[in-house]
Design an enzyme around this catalytic site. Structure first.
Site, PDB file in Angstrom:
ATOM      1  CG  PHE A   1     -14.307 -61.152  30.062  1.00 21.35           C
ATOM      2  CD1 PHE A   1     -15.484 -61.326  29.343  1.00 21.35           C
ATOM      3  CD2 PHE A   1     -13.099 -61.329  29.404  1.00 21.35           C
ATOM      4  CE1 PHE A   1     -15.455 -61.665  27.991  1.00 21.35           C
ATOM      5  CE2 PHE A   1     -13.066 -61.667  28.051  1.00 21.35           C
ATOM      6  CZ  PHE A   1     -14.251 -61.829  27.345  1.00 21.35           C
TER       7      PHE A   1
ATOM      8  CG  ASP B   1      -8.866 -65.103  33.888  1.00 21.48           C
ATOM      9  OD1 ASP B   1      -7.797 -64.692  33.398  1.00 21.48           O
ATOM     10  OD2 ASP B   1      -9.942 -65.126  33.265  1.00 21.48           O
TER      11      ASP B   1
ATOM     12  CE  LYS C   1      -7.139 -59.166  27.244  1.00 25.82           C
ATOM     13  NZ  LYS C   1      -8.196 -59.873  27.986  1.00 25.82           N
TER      14      LYS C   1
HETATM   15  C1  LIG Z   1      -9.154 -61.007  27.761  1.00 18.68           C
HETATM   16  C2  LIG Z   1      -9.470 -61.903  28.872  1.00 18.68           C
HETATM   17  C3  LIG Z   1      -9.829 -63.244  28.649  1.00 18.68           C
HETATM   18  C4  LIG Z   1     -10.056 -63.810  27.267  1.00 18.68           C
HETATM   19  O1  LIG Z   1      -8.908 -63.833  26.504  1.00 18.68           O
HETATM   20  P1  LIG Z   1      -9.003 -64.156  24.924  1.00 18.68           P
HETATM   21  O2  LIG Z   1      -7.566 -64.233  24.510  1.00 18.68           O
HETATM   22  O3  LIG Z   1      -9.749 -63.054  24.282  1.00 18.68           O
HETATM   23  O4  LIG Z   1      -9.703 -65.464  24.789  1.00 18.68           O
HETATM   24  C5  LIG Z   1     -10.033 -64.049  29.751  1.00 18.68           C
HETATM   25  N1  LIG Z   1      -9.887 -63.573  31.001  1.00 18.68           N
HETATM   26  C6  LIG Z   1      -9.546 -62.302  31.250  1.00 18.68           C
HETATM   27  C7  LIG Z   1      -9.376 -61.848  32.663  1.00 18.68           C
HETATM   28  C8  LIG Z   1      -9.329 -61.416  30.203  1.00 18.68           C
HETATM   29  O5  LIG Z   1      -9.018 -60.139  30.451  1.00 18.68           O
END
Ligand SMILES: *Cc1c(COP(=O)(O)O)cnc(C)c1O
Length: 396
Positions: free
Chosen positions: A132, A217, A246
């Site tokens: 994600f 990420d 986050k």
């Molecule tokens: C939550 C998340 C995102 C997206 O972050 P947003 O602030 O909602 O755009 C991207 N990568 C990972 C691994 C995440 O957990």
């Protein structure tokens, strides 16, 4: 709640509670009911709710200076960038407002890096199934889940998705057009999937051999969530580019893209920008957050309670056959069930505990990192009684 259903897009299927206040790991709803929070705004409020130090720093900064354009310098932003450089592999930081934007910056930087090096044909990025990376067009294309992409085609050019945890699959997908490999050290949204032994190390080796950039990420795994400041520290592997968001500012919206010097220099004046990126207000919140993480033993608490929590869940696993696996690191913990997790989430909420379920059957526990043993104990008793009910029903 009726008003919300009338005036907002139906993007979320929400639980029927209205939260009005929080302190530490406790939330209170509009009817005065309290909940122990094992969601933390999806791994965002790592220092808990209404943290005094952050509240004071933010209030003070709000009276001083909230926003200036990135056409000018501002002190909190510089201090935060220096802190991040001092505590990570990275040499340079770009600030933005969310995880998706941090990943967009990472994707753009990877492409630009190869353009600048006279290899404009290298623009494809290999990403993982179950990953994600966000909801913008580029990041939803990078995301290896069709349910996130459905309805938004045509997707962007330049992404190849392969199975997670298989170095071979990445090797097979590399072509002359590949520029980078993008991966979460632990997949959060994808069901708390941990890397196999040697996987991330293998990706690093492969990227070095093929001249590819490695992008981590760490939007969810970063900022202490796994018991280290960044999850890559567990594996002795450093990326070339990393995205954060986050928990970075403990609830104020902030993202960051970090890169080592040789890569970061592909961004030059005018390459990329963000109006709100790294404003004095948000940077102050982030700076207070990161200092508190280290100064107040929060990482140690995360490691200690994470281990304790894990053990207590394993004890539940030996009691209930429908618990397939307990996995995770620090306070990013997944409980994989053979059945649907949604009824468990609802039953816990009715008993005063907020927990999350992802991929339909994985209960995800991502509490503030300041959570105490007693709070874990109460959740375990709650889960025990909910599970007891489930197993007697399936037997009955
Ligand atoms: C939550 C998340 C995102 C997206 O972050 P947003 O602030 O909602 O755009 C991207 N990568 C990972 C691994 C995440 O957990």
């Amino acid at each position: 709640m009726e008003a919300a259903d009338r005036v907002m897009t139906s993007t979320y299927s929400r639980f029927p509670i209205v939260l009005v206040e929080g302190k530490g790991c406790t939330l209170t709803d509009v009817e005065g009911r309290t909940y122990t929070d094992f969601v933390a705004g999806i791994a965002v409020c790592n220092l808990g709710h209404a943290h005094d130090g952050i509240a004071e720093a933010v209030a003070d900064q709000a009276r001083r200076l909230v926003h200036v354009s990135n056409l000018y310098y501002s002190k909190p932003q510089i201090a935060l960038a220096e802190w991040l450089v001092g505590h990570s592999f990275a040499d340079r930081i770009f600030f933005c407002n969310s995880g998706a934007e941090a990943n967009e910056a990472a994707i753009k930087l990877a492409r630009k890096y190869f353009k600048d090096r006279g290899a404009p044909h290298r623009f494809r990025i290999i990403t993982m199934e179950g990953s994600f990376h966000g909801r913008t067009m580029a990041t939803l294309t990078a995301t290896g889940q069709t349910k996130i992409q459905k309805g938004f085609e045509p997707l962007l050019e330049g992404f190849d998705t392969v199975a997670f945890n298989q170095t071979e699959a990445v090797r097979d997908a590399i072509t002359e057009e590949t520029c980078a490999v993008m991966v979460e050290p632990i997949q959060g949204e994808g069901g708390v999937q941990c890397p196999a032994q040697g996987y991330l190390e293998g990706l690093r080796e492969l990227c070095d051999k093929e001249g590819l950039l490695l992008i981590f990420d760490e939007v969810q795994t970063g900022m202490g969530r796994t018991g280290k400041l960044f999850a890559y520290e567990h594996f002795g592997v450093t990326p070339d580019i990393m995205s954060l968001a986050k928990a970075l500012a403990n609830g104020l919206p902030m993202g960051a893209m970090l890169a080592r010097e040789g890569v970061a220099k592909a961004f030059t004046p005018g390459s990329h920008a963000s109006t709100f990126g790294g404003t004095p207000l948000v940077a102050t919140a982030a700076l207070t957050t990161v200092k508190t993480l280290l100064d107040e033993g929060v990482l140690e608490n995360c490691q200690r309670i994470g281990k304790y929590f894990h053990e207590r869940l394993q004890a539940l696993q030996s009691k209930y056959a429908f618990i397939r696996e307990v996995r995770g690191e620090g306070l990013l913990i997944g409980l994989d069930l053979t059945c649907d997790g949604a009824p468990v989430v609802t039953a816990c909420m009715e008993r005063g505990f907020l927990i999350n379920c992802t991929q339909e059957h994985v209960l995800r526990f991502i509490p503030p990192l300041i959570i105490k043993e007693e709070e874990v104990d109460s959740l375990i008793s709650c889960l025990d009684s909910v599970f007891e009910g489930l197993s007697s029903r399936s037997e009955g």
